[in-house]
Design a protein around this motif. Structure first.
Motif, mmCIF file in Angstrom:
data_model
loop_
_atom_site.group_PDB
_atom_site.id
_atom_site.type_symbol
_atom_site.label_atom_id
_atom_site.label_comp_id
_atom_site.label_asym_id
_atom_site.label_seq_id
_atom_site.Cartn_x
_atom_site.Cartn_y
_atom_site.Cartn_z
ATOM 1 N N LYS A 1 0.837 -1.209 0.000
ATOM 2 C CA LYS A 1 0.000 0.000 0.000
ATOM 3 C C LYS A 1 0.868 1.255 0.000
ATOM 4 O O LYS A 1 0.555 2.227 -0.674
ATOM 5 C CB LYS A 1 -0.939 0.008 1.199
ATOM 6 C CG LYS A 1 -2.105 -0.927 1.042
ATOM 7 C CD LYS A 1 -3.083 -0.758 2.183
ATOM 8 C CE LYS A 1 -4.223 -1.687 2.024
ATOM 9 N NZ LYS A 1 -5.434 -1.027 1.587
ATOM 10 N N ASP B 1 -6.768 -0.230 -6.233
ATOM 11 C CA ASP B 1 -7.127 -0.395 -4.827
ATOM 12 C C ASP B 1 -7.955 0.815 -4.380
ATOM 13 O O ASP B 1 -7.427 1.911 -4.206
ATOM 14 C CB ASP B 1 -5.866 -0.530 -3.969
ATOM 15 C CG ASP B 1 -6.176 -0.850 -2.527
ATOM 16 O OD1 ASP B 1 -7.340 -0.727 -2.095
ATOM 17 O OD2 ASP B 1 -5.225 -1.224 -1.798
ATOM 18 N N SER C 1 -9.145 1.571 -1.636
ATOM 19 C CA SER C 1 -8.868 2.086 -0.288
ATOM 20 C C SER C 1 -7.760 3.137 -0.290
ATOM 21 O O SER C 1 -7.575 3.838 0.700
ATOM 22 C CB SER C 1 -8.491 0.937 0.654
ATOM 23 O OG SER C 1 -7.224 0.407 0.300
ATOM 24 N N GLY D 1 -12.423 10.007 0.330
ATOM 25 C CA GLY D 1 -12.101 8.584 0.224
ATOM 26 C C GLY D 1 -12.924 7.827 -0.801
ATOM 27 O O GLY D 1 -12.828 6.619 -0.906
ATOM 28 N N ASN D 2 -13.714 8.531 -1.593
ATOM 29 C CA ASN D 2 -14.531 7.897 -2.613
ATOM 30 C C ASN D 2 -13.920 8.185 -3.974
ATOM 31 O O ASN D 2 -14.071 9.278 -4.505
ATOM 32 C CB ASN D 2 -15.971 8.418 -2.529
ATOM 33 C CG ASN D 2 -16.882 7.753 -3.545
ATOM 34 O OD1 ASN D 2 -16.446 6.891 -4.322
ATOM 35 N ND2 ASN D 2 -18.134 8.131 -3.537
#
Length: 162
Positions: free
Chosen positions: A37, A131, A133, A155-156
């Motif tokens: 990540k 990803d 997230s 976060g969208n």
């Protein structure tokens, strides 16, 4: 004369070595997902920052040279890299392709005029990975031609960088 006393053995036993390797393996198993990540976040960050830096360069070159300067995505996709070029297609700077981990960011040419403004206000250029997230980053150009990087604060990834 040599003494006949024995020195103690040095080193690790097989059991100590197996326990150590097992602990290192467990720690690596826990660290790898967060490391992935971190790396993908860096791809997004560096892609957006590289484009912003290039746009600053193109804007300053247009003002300095008193001629239009364009930033052209390679193959119509910003992830494929881009070139900074003059109207006669003289290349001033070239950016190599970005990481294949980034989503294919499409876009059109951005052209700076001699006053530093863009010929047409481009939509935000969004950098993201598969990803969901991981937060996306967008490069936006304001009316005066100055580029900025905007973070996806909600976060969208589906609604862009708001």
């Amino acid at each position: 004369m040599h003494s006949s006393s024995q020195r103690p053995e040095r080193g690790f036993t097989l059991i100590e070595l197996v326990v150590t390797v097992t602990i290192v393996g467990l720690l690596a198993t826990l660290a790898i997902p967060s490391m992935r990540k971190l790396i993908e976040t860096q791809y997004v960050r560096s892609g957006a920052n590289d484009l912003q830096t290039t746009l600053f360069f193109a804007r300053s070159e247009a003002i300095k040279r008193a001629i239009n300067v364009s930033v052209v995505p390679t193959g119509g996709k910003w992830t494929g890299g881009w070139t900074v070029q003059l109207p006669d297609e003289t290349v001033l700077r070239k950016q190599a392709a970005l990481s294949s981990n980034l989503a294919a960011v499409t876009g059109s040419t951005i052209t700076y005029q001699v006053n530093g403004r863009v010929t047409a206000l481009p939509s935000a250029i969004k950098f993201e990975t598969s990803d969901a997230s991981l937060p996306a980053r967008c490069v936006k150009v304001d009316l005066s031609g100055r580029p900025s990087v905007v973070y996806d604060t909600d976060g969208n990834n589906a609604n862009g960088c708001t």
